[in-house]
Design a protein around this motif. Structure first.
Motif, short mmCIF file in Angstrom:
data_model
loop_
_atom_site.label_atom_id
_atom_site.label_comp_id
_atom_site.label_asym_id
_atom_site.label_seq_id
_atom_site.Cartn_x
_atom_site.Cartn_y
_atom_site.Cartn_z
N LEU A 108 2.05 1.94 -3.28
CA LEU A 108 1.01 2.49 -4.27
C LEU A 108 0.72 3.95 -3.95
N LEU A 109 0.90 4.56 -2.78
CA LEU A 109 0.74 6.02 -2.44
C LEU A 109 1.81 6.74 -3.38
N GLU A 110 2.96 5.92 -3.32
CA GLU A 110 4.22 6.77 -3.82
C GLU A 110 4.54 6.39 -5.21
N GLN A 111 3.61 6.09 -5.82
CA GLN A 111 3.72 5.96 -7.19
C GLN A 111 3.32 7.31 -8.07
N GLY A 112 3.67 7.45 -9.37
CA GLY A 112 2.89 8.60 -10.06
C GLY A 112 4.33 9.56 -10.22
N ASP A 113 3.87 10.87 -10.26
CA ASP A 113 4.86 11.99 -10.30
C ASP A 113 5.33 12.29 -8.95
N VAL A 114 6.65 11.64 -8.84
CA VAL A 114 6.97 11.73 -7.29
C VAL A 114 8.32 12.45 -7.15
N TRP A 115 8.75 13.17 -6.29
CA TRP A 115 10.12 13.62 -6.22
C TRP A 115 10.33 13.99 -4.55
N THR A 116 11.53 13.91 -4.19
CA THR A 116 12.12 13.98 -2.86
C THR A 116 12.59 15.31 -2.71
N VAL A 117 12.19 15.74 -1.39
CA VAL A 117 12.69 16.97 -0.90
C VAL A 117 13.53 16.45 0.34
N SER A 118 14.86 16.79 0.51
CA SER A 118 15.68 16.60 1.40
C SER A 118 16.24 17.85 2.28
N ILE B 108 0.86 -1.05 0.12
CA ILE B 108 0.03 -0.03 0.13
C ILE B 108 0.76 1.28 0.05
N GLN B 109 1.99 1.13 0.61
CA GLN B 109 2.87 2.27 0.78
C GLN B 109 3.43 2.80 -0.70
#
Lengths: 614, 340
Positions: free
Chosen positions: B330-340, B327-328
């Motif tokens: 699933l939530l993290e798919q698509g147009d994603v990017w990481t801000v650090s 499920i995690q």
């Protein structure tokens, strides 16, 4: 390269020109560039209105920034107009000095006639206050793809990619995200894939080679909380919230609905998630959808249905059944303009009173509202948690604006979401179908297939505790009051109302639902002018948070902006017996920041009382 | 799926609830309740796996009198509620009890869609050709010209043939029985229970208060042998007190043949499991032809993959392709990017 803090771009064209696609691709690249953003797709109710006419104009606006973005923007800085109708419908929203890009190939006499222009606006100096960039987009696109040998019609369909390529050059964006997307979309059609690629690349190269623009712009990354972000539209967010809630409650999700704009995307999203055990059911009508969801909940599954205003009206009687049967059920209303069919693709917040009171007799139901696209996740999760904890139907209100609009979402960790615990009754000893949990007043969830718990429920009034049919007058009053008390107990799950901006002062702007962004922006601007203004945004409309009245009392005045005739204002005045100021708009469009700000300036002491923000 | 267990030792008494039955004295519903309470213990299904869903009307009080799971819902919507139950819980035996107003008028849409989807739901339509609970208005099953409180000069609308409607909606099991024919009714109910898929059973029922003699001329003791034709799979269509009349086809038209001794070879032989429903339609309308008998029995019995089987096959297929979906993720798919 010039650095800008924020920019608003609007793409407008015929509904067959692919403007929604162009806008959503630009949004993806914007999100990947690390800007904060908000979007507003605006499309006609007709799938294909006559080409080139005003009713056929489809638009997509995106506001992106290196700081907080609350709304899709009041006025556009850049307008891409693919034909005269798109120009006519949108030019009023382009700020003076703004950049206007037009496709001159679609400004022939017949195109002008369809849009109702006597003289070409490109020639009569009516556009002199803008920076007009006239480009023969159609010809350039045909040229770019001619080697591929597509027919003219297919070649012309690539011109939105040419325009997108130009925007990518203008805002210093890589083409990668769209190239990847094209590969996925057209992987099986090598010719179309190549044509779209070439059109995109040609648009970018054209700008690079010709210096058609005097300047290039860069909007720096938005410094924000660290973590994984995802660009998400409200309907997707709603769907994921339901799946997460089903996962945490360990219940299968049964989602029943009937196609209706603007809610259908929730069904489309969930229909793709069967691998999580989700069952979707496209019912024969709205009533069947909610009835089947009630059946599923009765049988021990998480029953959910979703619709828009007209469908909500049809579900009314069944909502009463879920209320008296005391079964968990989530009903989502993606509001749109009404009454009746109204404005199916436009937004409105006018179903609040319907959600709160629109049933025969006394049938209280908890009502929640999502504030933004990403907030739909949290609130659909909350709706499930309340429905299961209190064995009650719950209504979640979203609307067309946040359902289709997208924004960045800090993706939560599923295991950190609030617990949702389900316990089916299994013990036949002393089982009574309407015996209540003393804390939540919920009745037991006793599902078919459980030995020894065979019992009957239904829409006839229930005798207290046993659940047998009862026509006893005093029992009826007791049950009506008990059902109301149960819904009041939901307040135990409702967090205290918070206030952004000033915690006390001259004016509280109290909003609900999708007006969050406009109010937030307006309140910030008012405070920067030295006014003592707070913003409270209600996500729980029944029951209200425990401290709402005391929050309101900390301010001299309360302003309630709503996209209706003043429904929340009406409820607050009745409930707390105190006056509130109402700001209303019923145009199928969200508030602009300036509209809210002007009213704040009129009301808040310390301002000149004349309003008129710049 | 339902696993019949013959060792349950259930009796009629196990299916009687503690609620006092409150239909009018003499109502046909008593006999139907009695038949159902007699049949259910014999099906090999645990009592807790029965769910009876109803809408609104006299018939819809039925669940209260059955000691099973029961849900008395809202007017006309029982087939939709039952669909939600069956598709999420294929292990349950789901029955809908409805009347001619509930099923054919306000609930017509849900009825036809439940039938065409072929969810394994058994719909019992108690047909008394009148609105009883609201005290005597015409129903969609009332004969043309019928005088009721709402039609003092007689109704002006043609009635439905409930069986033709169910056949048109592609109900896979379609049958008819009569409140006052208990052994026949029990037989039809048992066959419906054993059929996998959508089932529709019209039960002629008398309303002795608002439409006494609803089926007069067909079902009384002194006429029924002459006027009722019992459809039996694999047998020629024969009726009459002396079993000396039969039905044969002349082109597309049915005709009655009188005979002595053995039935003639050209009589229609009843085939309930015919994928083509044309004969079933003919039988559904037979009683409306002057001089012809009223058929009862099983008009159609044709098994096909059920709705819930198809739905769960898709879920199972998606699951087996996905392995153990996260499920995690699933939530993290698509147009994603990481801000650090």
């Amino acid at each position: 390269m010039q650095t800008l803090d924020h920019v608003v771009v609007r793409f407008a064209g015929d509904s067959g020109d692919g403007m929604q696609l162009t806008g959503s691709q630009f949004t993806t690249s914007t999100a990947l560039a690390g800007n904060d953003l908000a979007t507003l797709p605006d499309f006609p109710a007709e799938i294909r209105a006559p080409a080139g006419t005003l009713p056929g104009v489809s638009g997509y606006q995106i506001h992106f920034s290196s700081s907080d973005v609350f709304t899709p923007g009041d006025n556009a800085d850049v307008l891409v107009a693919m034909n005269p109708a798109a120009l006519k419908a949108n030019i009023g929203d382009l700020r003076a000095g703004g950049l206007l890009i037009v496709n001159t190939d679609s400004f022939k006499q017949k195109d002008l006639d369809k849009a109702g222009y006597q003289v070409s606006p490109l020639e009569d100096h009516s556009l002199d206050r803008f920076q007009v960039i006239s480009i023969d987009l159609t010809r350039l696109t045909r040229q770019a793809v001619e080697e591929i040998g597509l027919d003219t019609r297919s070649a012309d369909r690539c011109k939105n990619l040419f325009a997108l390529g130009m925007m990518y050059w203008l805002f210093d964006r890589p083409l990668d995200s769209t190239l990847n997307w094209l590969q996925k979309k057209f992987g099986a059609r090598a010719d179309l894939l190549e044509a779209n690629r070439r059109a995109l690349q040609a648009g970018w190269s054209y700008c690079e080679a010709t210096e058609v623009f005097h300047e290039r712009y860069h909007v720096p990354r938005f410094p924000t909380t660290s973590g994984l972000y995802r660009n998400i539209a409200g309907n997707t967010s709603t769907a994921l919230g339901l799946v997460a809630a089903a996962h945490r409650s360990k219940l299968p999700l049964f989602y029943a609905s009937y196609p209706i704009t603007p809610a259908s995307d929730v069904l489309h999203e969930l229909a793709q998630l069967k691998r999580f055990g989700v069952i979707t059911f496209q019912a024969e009508d709205e009533i069947a959808a909610i009835s089947a969801a009630i059946g599923a909940s009765y049988a021990g599954t998480l029953g959910v249905t979703c619709t828009s205003g007209p469908g909500m009206a049809l579900k009314t009687e069944a909502l009463g059944l879920a209320t008296i049967a005391e079964l968990p059920l989530v009903v989502i209303d993606v509001q749109r303009g009404g009454p009746s069919t109204g404005l199916p693709t436009k937004t409105e917040q006018a179903d609040l009173l319907q959600a709160l009171y629109g049933r025969n007799s006394e049938a209280p139901i908890p009502v929640l509202a999502a504030a933004t696209a990403s907030d739909c996740f949290r609130m659909s999760y909350e709706a499930v948690r309340i429905a299961i904890t209190h064995m009650t139907p719950v209504i979640l209100l979203t609307d067309g604006y946040i359902a289709n609009g997208a924004e960045p979402w800090l993706v939560p960790k599923v295991e950190e979401l609030p617990e949702i615990s389900v316990s089916f009754r299994t013990d036949p000893e002393n089982f009574f179908a309407y015996e209540r949990d003393p804390q939540t007043l919920a009745r037991p969830w006793a599902i078919p297939g459980t030995k020894g718990l065979e019992h009957r429920i239904g829409g006839l009034e229930k005798a207290d505790r046993t659940g047998h049919v009862s026509y006893d007058p005093l029992n009826h009053e007791h049950m009506v009051r008990t059902r109301a008390a149960k819904v009041e107990r939901v307040v135990d799950l409702v967090p205290d109302q918070t206030v952004e901006g000033d915690e006390a002062g001259s004016l509280l702007v109290l909003g609900w639902g999708s007006t969050y962004g406009a109010i937030q922006g307006a309140v910030r601007r008012a405070r920067s002018q030295g006014l003592r203004v707070g913003h409270a945004h209600l996500r729980y409309l029944n029951p209200f948070p425990k401290n709402l009245e005391s929050v309101m009392s900390r301010f001299e005045k309360v302003l309630v902006p709503e996209l209706n005739m003043g429904q929340l204002a009406f409820v607050l005045q009745g409930r707390f017996v105190r006056p509130v100021e109402s700001l209303t708009k019923i145009q199928g469009k969200p508030f602009t920041e300036v509209e809210v700000l002007n009213r704040i300036l009129e009301l808040a002491p310390g301002s000149n009382g004349k309003g008129g923000a710049a | 799926m339902i696993q019949p267990n013959p060792e349950l030792n259930l009796t009629k008494k196990d299916f009687q609830s503690d609620q006092e039955v409150r239909w009018c004295p003499g109502c046909g519903d008593y006999a139907i309740l009695n038949a159902v309470q007699n049949v259910f213990p014999e099906l090999g299904i645990p009592r807790e796996n029965f769910v009876i869903v109803s809408g609104i009307g006299c018939a819809s009080r039925f669940p209260y009198y059955m000691n099973t799971y029961g849900f008395h819902t809202i007017h006309g919507r029982a087939p939709a509620v039952a669909t939600g139950i069956k598709v999420t819980r294929p292990d349950l035996s789901v029955w809908v009890v409805s009347g001619d107003g509930d099923a054919l008028s306000i609930g017509g849409n849900h009825l036809i869609h439940a039938m065409r989807r072929n969810a394994d739901i058994k719909v019992l339509l108690f047909n008394n050709r009148i609105y009883g609970l609201t005290k005597g208005q015409a129903s969609p099953a009332s004969e043309l010209g019928k005088r009721t409180k709402s039609s003092p000069m007689g109704t002006t609308d043609e009635p439905f043939s409930p069986l033709a409607l169910a056949l048109g909606a592609n109900a896979r099991f379609v049958a008819r029985s009569v409140d006052v024919f208990p052994p026949h009714l029990k037989g039809v109910l048992a066959q419906a229970a054993q059929h996998k898929g959508s089932a529709f059973i019209e039960i002629f029922q008398n309303c002795n208060i608002f439409n006494d003699g609803a089926w007069r001329g067909w079902t009384e003791r002194d006429v029924r042998d002459e006027r009722v034709l019992n459809l039996e799979h694999g047998k020629p269509l024969v009726f009459g007190a002396k079993a000396n009349r039969g039905i044969r086809l002349n082109g597309f038209k049915p005709e009655i043949v009188e005979f002595e001794g053995e039935p003639p070879r050209d009589l229609l032989v009843w085939d309930e499991d015919n994928p083509e429903p044309a004969m079933s339609f003919l039988m559904a309308g037979l009683g409306d032809r002057p001089g012809f008998p009223m058929p009862i029995g099983v008009f159609r019995k044709h098994e096909e993959t059920t709705f819930e089987t198809r739905v769960h096959a898709q879920v199972d297929e998606a699951r087996s392709k996905a392995g153990s979906p996260n499920i995690q993720t699933l939530l993290e798919q698509g147009d994603v990017w990481t801000v650090s």
